[in-house]
Design a protein around this motif. Structure first.
Motif, PDB file in Angstrom:
ATOM      1  N   THR A  64     -17.076  11.734  -6.956  1.00  0.00           N
ATOM      2  CA  THR A  64     -16.032  11.863  -6.244  1.00  0.00           C
ATOM      3  C   THR A  64     -15.174  10.630  -6.880  1.00  0.00           C
ATOM      4  O   THR A  64     -15.251  10.141  -7.642  1.00  0.00           O
ATOM      5  CB  THR A  64     -16.577  11.027  -4.945  1.00  0.00           C
ATOM      6  OG1 THR A  64     -17.269   9.921  -5.147  1.00  0.00           O
ATOM      7  CG2 THR A  64     -17.342  11.933  -4.062  1.00  0.00           C
ATOM      8  N   GLU A  66     -13.289   7.834  -6.589  1.00  0.00           N
ATOM      9  CA  GLU A  66     -13.335   6.475  -5.744  1.00  0.00           C
ATOM     10  C   GLU A  66     -12.519   5.469  -6.315  1.00  0.00           C
ATOM     11  O   GLU A  66     -12.137   4.510  -5.494  1.00  0.00           O
ATOM     12  CB  GLU A  66     -14.701   6.042  -5.804  1.00  0.00           C
ATOM     13  CG  GLU A  66     -15.609   6.887  -5.267  1.00  0.00           C
ATOM     14  CD  GLU A  66     -17.119   6.393  -4.908  1.00  0.00           C
ATOM     15  OE1 GLU A  66     -17.312   5.449  -5.609  1.00  0.00           O
ATOM     16  OE2 GLU A  66     -17.954   6.878  -4.448  1.00  0.00           O
ATOM     17  N   THR A 106     -12.962  18.992  -0.997  1.00  0.00           N
ATOM     18  CA  THR A 106     -14.023  18.171  -0.330  1.00  0.00           C
ATOM     19  C   THR A 106     -15.423  18.879  -0.840  1.00  0.00           C
ATOM     20  O   THR A 106     -15.487  20.045  -1.374  1.00  0.00           O
ATOM     21  CB  THR A 106     -13.931  18.259   1.020  1.00  0.00           C
ATOM     22  OG1 THR A 106     -13.906  19.604   1.535  1.00  0.00           O
ATOM     23  CG2 THR A 106     -12.603  17.397   1.632  1.00  0.00           C
ATOM     24  N   LYS A 107     -16.482  18.146  -0.522  1.00  0.00           N
ATOM     25  CA  LYS A 107     -17.714  18.551  -0.907  1.00  0.00           C
ATOM     26  C   LYS A 107     -18.003  20.074  -0.496  1.00  0.00           C
ATOM     27  O   LYS A 107     -17.809  20.545   0.477  1.00  0.00           O
ATOM     28  CB  LYS A 107     -18.897  17.693  -0.652  1.00  0.00           C
ATOM     29  CG  LYS A 107     -20.170  17.979  -1.077  1.00  0.00           C
ATOM     30  CD  LYS A 107     -21.228  16.956  -0.623  1.00  0.00           C
ATOM     31  CE  LYS A 107     -22.699  17.225  -0.957  1.00  0.00           C
ATOM     32  NZ  LYS A 107     -23.627  16.335  -0.371  1.00  0.00           N
ATOM     33  N   ALA A 181     -13.783  11.784   1.024  1.00  0.00           N
ATOM     34  CA  ALA A 181     -14.037  12.112  -0.325  1.00  0.00           C
ATOM     35  C   ALA A 181     -13.657  13.288  -0.862  1.00  0.00           C
ATOM     36  O   ALA A 181     -14.012  14.311  -0.335  1.00  0.00           O
ATOM     37  CB  ALA A 181     -15.471  12.072  -0.416  1.00  0.00           C
ATOM     38  N   TYR A 183     -13.430  15.862  -4.895  1.00  0.00           N
ATOM     39  CA  TYR A 183     -13.782  16.063  -5.994  1.00  0.00           C
ATOM     40  C   TYR A 183     -12.746  16.863  -6.849  1.00  0.00           C
ATOM     41  O   TYR A 183     -12.269  17.691  -6.352  1.00  0.00           O
ATOM     42  CB  TYR A 183     -15.110  16.691  -6.132  1.00  0.00           C
ATOM     43  CG  TYR A 183     -16.130  16.292  -5.103  1.00  0.00           C
ATOM     44  CD1 TYR A 183     -17.325  15.646  -5.982  1.00  0.00           C
ATOM     45  CD2 TYR A 183     -16.169  16.197  -3.968  1.00  0.00           C
ATOM     46  CE1 TYR A 183     -18.301  15.124  -5.265  1.00  0.00           C
ATOM     47  CE2 TYR A 183     -17.287  15.663  -3.093  1.00  0.00           C
ATOM     48  CZ  TYR A 183     -18.268  15.312  -3.780  1.00  0.00           C
ATOM     49  OH  TYR A 183     -19.465  14.611  -3.004  1.00  0.00           O
TER      50      TYR A 183
END
Length: 245
Positions: A64, A66, A106-107, A181, A183
């Motif tokens: 992610t 961050e 997103t995930k 979060a 990616y």
């Protein structure tokens, strides 16, 4: 006694140095594992060879974003690349259908891709960018062999995703405001829709030509391998603060 204390001190220093080396080695392994394309978060049609992806579908890196401001690059390889024919009436169609998308996502997991396949198989697939995972991504058409796509993401002030083509900012496709979060991600549309690349039947002259589906892209997180500068000095290379292994 002095000799014993000296020897004891040396032993402590040696032990501490060994522990630091072990921790550094473990951190390097974590970074190499997370700063890479994650097989379990990528589409079944994606082929992964090290940091390079090809095939068809969505691919996500396993970490992610961050930090406050991060930058990474995608290096494009396009075998058999030839300049586009300006007189080809099908160019606009090919650009829209075969453009590779870049950005963040997103995930995702296997259940997400199974749902997409089920919808496609049932003939009810009318996915929007929000549904297919590309809502925070943008297409960049007419990519050439050797092109560099830079992605700059910031969280502070106004969360934003910026795009650069060979160092030149593409302000018109910047994404303002996102939450949660995310990616690093890329979407490859595939050559003929079969996930195997191929040639376009729409190319003028009937001989076929390489389309965006034949592209492979290598993600670069190491600043020593960057080809271009980030849009601002505050954008540093992505750090694997919390990855998914």
């Amino acid at each position: 006694m002095g000799c014993c204390c000296s020897c004891f001190g040396i032993g402590e220093d040696s032990s501490s140095s060994t522990r630091e080396t072990e921790l550094s080695s473990k951190q390097q392994k974590v970074n190499s594992s997370t700063l890479a394309i994650a097989r379990h978060m990528s589409a079944p049609g994606i082929r992964i060879r090290g940091a390079t992806v090809s095939g068809e579908g969505l691919a996500l890196a396993g970490v992610t974003i961050e930090q406050d401001a991060a930058y990474w690059e995608w290096h494009i390889t396009k075998p058999g690349d030839t300049p586009p024919d300006e007189d080809d009436d099908d160019d606009d169609y090919d650009e829209e259908i075969h453009a590779v998308k870049f950005g963040v996502s997103t995930k995702k997991d296997k259940a997400f891709y199974r749902a997409l396949k089920s919808a496609a198989d049932s003939g009810t697939d009318e996915s929007t960018p929000m549904e297919d995972g590309t809502a925070l991504m943008r297409p960049i058409p007419q990519l050439r062999d050797g092109d560099t796509i830079g992605i700059a993401v910031q969280h502070s002030d106004l969360p934003m995703v910026q795009f650069l083509l060979n160092g030149e900012p593409l302000h018109e496709i910047a994404i303002n405001r996102f939450r949660g979060a995310v990616y690093p991600s890329i979407y490859l549309p595939g050559g003929n829709g079969d996930g195997q690349g191929g040639v376009s039947e729409n190319t003028k002259g009937g001989g076929g030509g390489v389309v965006e589906g034949d592209i492979s892209a290598t993600v670069v997180f190491d600043e020593n391998d960057f080809r271009e500068l980030s849009p601002h000095s505050r954008f540093g290379p992505l750090i694997a603060a919390r990855g998914i292994i």
